[in-house]
Scaffold this active site. Structure first.
Site, PDB file in Angstrom:
ATOM      1  N   HIS A   1     -27.262 -17.335 -27.478  1.00  0.00           N
ATOM      2  CA  HIS A   1     -28.205 -16.409 -26.850  1.00  0.00           C
ATOM      3  C   HIS A   1     -28.971 -16.955 -25.644  1.00  0.00           C
ATOM      4  CE1 HIS A   1     -27.545 -14.685 -30.822  1.00  0.00           C
ATOM      5  NE2 HIS A   1     -28.157 -13.584 -30.480  1.00  0.00           N
TER       6      HIS A   1
ATOM      7  N   ASP B   1     -22.490 -14.341 -21.795  1.00  0.00           N
ATOM      8  CA  ASP B   1     -23.214 -14.554 -23.046  1.00  0.00           C
ATOM      9  C   ASP B   1     -22.619 -13.752 -24.192  1.00  0.00           C
ATOM     10  OD1 ASP B   1     -25.866 -14.148 -24.939  1.00  0.00           O
ATOM     11  OD2 ASP B   1     -25.966 -15.957 -23.743  1.00  0.00           O
ATOM     12  N   GLY B   2     -22.744 -14.289 -25.405  1.00  0.00           N
ATOM     13  CA  GLY B   2     -22.272 -13.571 -26.586  1.00  0.00           C
ATOM     14  C   GLY B   2     -23.098 -12.341 -26.891  1.00  0.00           C
TER      15      GLY B   2
ATOM     16  N   GLU C   1     -24.152  -6.599 -38.545  1.00  0.00           N
ATOM     17  CA  GLU C   1     -25.035  -5.603 -37.912  1.00  0.00           C
ATOM     18  C   GLU C   1     -24.230  -4.741 -36.951  1.00  0.00           C
ATOM     19  OE1 GLU C   1     -29.155  -8.216 -37.918  1.00  0.00           O
ATOM     20  OE2 GLU C   1     -27.921  -8.265 -36.124  1.00  0.00           O
TER      21      GLU C   1
ATOM     22  N   GLU D   1     -30.015  -0.638 -37.253  1.00  0.00           N
ATOM     23  CA  GLU D   1     -31.116  -1.487 -36.806  1.00  0.00           C
ATOM     24  C   GLU D   1     -31.980  -0.768 -35.767  1.00  0.00           C
ATOM     25  OE1 GLU D   1     -31.739  -5.740 -34.454  1.00  0.00           O
ATOM     26  OE2 GLU D   1     -29.789  -5.269 -35.347  1.00  0.00           O
TER      27      GLU D   1
ATOM     28  N   CYS E   1     -33.511  -1.956 -33.250  1.00  0.00           N
ATOM     29  CA  CYS E   1     -33.136  -2.395 -31.901  1.00  0.00           C
ATOM     30  C   CYS E   1     -31.901  -1.665 -31.391  1.00  0.00           C
ATOM     31  CB  CYS E   1     -32.881  -3.899 -31.878  1.00  0.00           C
ATOM     32  SG  CYS E   1     -34.376  -4.906 -31.878  1.00  0.00           S
TER      33      CYS E   1
ATOM     34  N   CYS F   1     -36.882  -9.371 -33.777  1.00  0.00           N
ATOM     35  CA  CYS F   1     -36.543  -8.710 -32.518  1.00  0.00           C
ATOM     36  C   CYS F   1     -37.083  -7.286 -32.465  1.00  0.00           C
ATOM     37  CB  CYS F   1     -35.033  -8.710 -32.310  1.00  0.00           C
ATOM     38  SG  CYS F   1     -34.083  -8.086 -33.708  1.00  0.00           S
TER      39      CYS F   1
END
Length: 664
Positions: free
Chosen positions: A141, A191-192, A322, A338, A340, A419
């Site tokens: 991240h 980025d992952g 997720e 979620e 988010c 988060c």
């Protein structure tokens, strides 16, 4: 460096910021300012007794040399600080607060001390694994965290005009631009966890630096190319992973790296990452006029909204990863959904609206906002849901069945992976940015939330003063304030949930509202100062039925009124909600909305005639029995808005309810 950030206006977003003054939403925005942000600051400083430790502020103080200790928390813990600062920025845009600003400035000074000389900023790699930065982008991240600081810097600069955070972030981003690319010695990767892509666009718009737009485009188009970057970096590490001992197992679909983004047509993998990626794609497609990327966005949107979204606007049905499952696999009791992810879906919807104003995007944005996002935070602003199921039985989800361990029957004070709480705060604090867009000479009204907004049409400033009674009533009123008469079209969204609408112009012209193909009613005229528009949207109680392939909802119905999805809760209806059947006959027993002044600061509840199945007394303790069907008794059911559940203690809840079948 301040002069470098003075944008000439050419890059300004074609959006409008409204100062919200709304009976429903102003309460939530005040809650964010007065309760949520101070509470989260205490949580980030590990001062909430009994809550999981955050370590976030402590990590930065250690990295800054202000304290001694070791890194604590998740590898992406820094992002909680960034999202909190971003929310502060949005709050300060509407009203300056010297005390809040001073706290933020103090945190920014700590960030400055923690930043390395070359611009790098990440406490995990500074404190715990120095020398290993950029070696595990799939899992750790780094660019995700950097992206959140970019968003925070732009929001805080736009609110205060102060440049220290923006200067810091530009140094960080310039370092990233040096590290990544296809040149000698650069990393040809990404980025992952997508996030930096959309954040770079915000930074590009704030600074006018073309390098940031190009970097976002690079990250997007590099993803999914062969050879797979994540496989190459794993090979360099000897296939060691961050999260689990033993050899790392790569699943390209989980990281959305299985194919180039312009070839994607199905939402796969981690749900938050997917919609953050889509948001970045939509931004770049719009700015660059990239038709292939735009088409990919449209395909992905259709897949999510038509096959992989809950009725509450939740997405990501699997706890495992997720993640998205497969089309139509939307279980209610094990739903992950979620918070988010729904916020990310709103980001995606908003960018699709900017690219092509169509009702379908605003409808989903509204659905996710009023249901899953609001459900993610308790009415007290101090407890939060990470997971948002559509059916809960506390005895099961708190029992020994590990398949339900992610489901919580009550909101939590904080999370080790926190988060969602700051994400809710930053969305609600920035809600005024989601109401309108302007395209050519048309002002589109996407959300009906009260407030004042200044739009520019034909080079002239026009104030729109909106008064809205949603979500309880469909009455909306606009007043136009303009120095000179000006001609433009006001496009009013006719929501899918409304079964009819009328409007009055200046209290005289009664017009039947018929939406055009885009789902908006376009009212074009010369507007004068003081002109008014009164829109009356019908708000019936709707019975919603799922696609036949959604097995979990077969034979069931969900109720919606306006933007709100409703649910049964044990506090009103007792236990064993699975035994409740809703009557089908609307003519003999219509569902009645009723204002309940006492319930959670007041809300409309739905009263419905139903049936409850009960076993004969002689069979109550028998697991299975033959020839003695349950006894069916009349039952008065009370439905409350889904966002309000779990504010009155622990109990059962369900959105989907069995319905009396109709023969023939």
């Amino acid at each position: 460096m301040t002069q470098e950030w003075k944008n000439n206006g050419a890059l300004a977003e074609n959006t409008v910021h409204a100062k919200i003054e709304d009976a429903f939403w102003s309460n939530y925005r005040s809650l964010v300012r007065d309760v949520v942000l101070p509470y989260q600051w205490e949580a980030l400083n590990d001062r909430i007794p009994g809550a999981e430790k955050s370590y976030a502020v402590q990590n930065f103080k250690i990295a800054a040399g202000l304290e001694q200790g070791q890194f604590g928390g998740m590898v992406f813990q820094d992002s909680d600080i960034a999202k909190w600062l971003e929310a502060i920025g949005y709050v300060l845009q509407e009203q300056r607060d010297p005390e809040l600003e001073a706290i933020a400035d103090e945190m920014i000074s700590i960030l400055e001390k923690a930043q390395l000389e070359d611009g790098y900023l990440n406490t995990y790699y500074t404190l715990k694994e120095p020398g290993k930065r950029w070696t595990n982008l799939a899992e750790c991240h780094e660019l995700y965290v950097a992206g959140h600081f970019m968003e925070a810097a732009v929001a805080y600069y736009e609110a205060t005009g102060k440049t220290p955070l923006l200067d810091l972030v530009c140094r960080m981003t310039d370092n990233i631009a040096d590290v990544f690319g296809d040149g000698p010695g650069q990393l040809p990767g990404y980025d992952g966890h997508p996030e930096v892509e959309l954040a770079l666009i915000k930074l590009y718009r704030a600074t006018g630096n073309q390098k940031y737009l190009d970097l976002s485009n690079y990250f997007l188009n590099k993803r999914g190319q062969q050879p797979n970057f994540f496989e190459e970096e794993a090979e360099k590490r000897g296939w060691t992973g961050h999260w689990h001992p033993g050899p790392m197992k790569l699943e390209p679909e989980y990281w959305q790296s299985h194919k180039p983004v312009v070839e994607m047509d199905t939402a796969v993998g981690h749900a938050v990452r997917m919609v953050y990626l889509c948001a970045g794609m939509a931004d770049v497609a719009r700015i660059n006029g990239d038709e292939a990327m735009k088409a990919a966005c449209e395909r992905l949107w259709t897949n999510i909204a038509s096959r992989q979204m809950y009725v509450t606007g939740g997405i990501g049905s699997m706890a495992q990863g997720e993640a998205f499952s497969v089309d139509y696999d939307l279980p209610n009791d094990t739903a992950y959904s979620e918070t988010c992810a729904s916020i990310g879906l709103i980001f995606f919807a908003w960018r699709m609206l900017q690219m092509s104003p169509q009702r379908k995007y605003a409808d989903v944005m509204e659905r996710a906002l009023y249901n899953t996002v609001l459900a993610g935070m308790a009415k007290d602003g101090r407890h939060f849901f990470y997971v948002n199921p559509l059916e809960v039985e506390p005895h099961v989800c708190e029992g020994k069945n590990l398949g339900f361990n992610h489901v919580k029957p009550v909101r939590q004070e904080w999370f080790g992976c926190a988060c969602c709480p700051p994400n809710i705060a930053r969305l609600i604090a920035s809600l005024g940015d989601y109401l309108y867009t302007v395209q050519n000479d048309t002002v589109f009204a996407h959300l009906y939330i009260g407030g004042k907004a200044t739009v520019q049409v034909k080079g002239q400033d026009v104030m729109l003063d909106q008064q809205a009674e949603l979500p309880w009533s469909g009455n909306v009123r606009f007043q136009v304030q303009t120095a000179l008469p000006v001609s433009f079209a006001l496009a009013l969204r006719v929501p899918e949930w409304s079964r009819g609408a009328r409007l009055l112009v200046n209290g005289q012209e009664s017009i039947l509202v018929t939406p055009e193909a885009d789902g908006y009613f376009h009212l074009e005229r010369e507007w004068k100062d003081g002109d008014t528009i009164e829109l009356a949207l019908e708000m019936p109680v709707l019975r919603l039925y799922s696609h036949p392939k959604v097995r979990a909802d077969a034979g069931k119905v969900a109720l919606q009124r306006g933007p709100l999805v409703y649910c049964l809760e044990e506090a009103d209806n007792g236990p064993l909600l699975s035994q409740v059947w809703l009557s089908r006959s609307e003519s003999s027993a219509p569902i009645q909305p009723e204002w309940d002044e006492e319930l959670l600061d007041g809300m409309i509840v739905l009263h419905a005639e139903a049936w409850r199945m009960e076993r004969p007394d002689s069979d109550r303790d028998t697991l299975y029995h033959a020839d003695r069907p349950p006894v069916t008794k009349p039952f008065h059911a009370v439905f409350i808005p889904y966002y309000a559940w779990a504010n009155r203690g622990k109990g059962e809840m369900t959105v989907w309810v069995k319905e009396q079948p109709q023969l023939g």
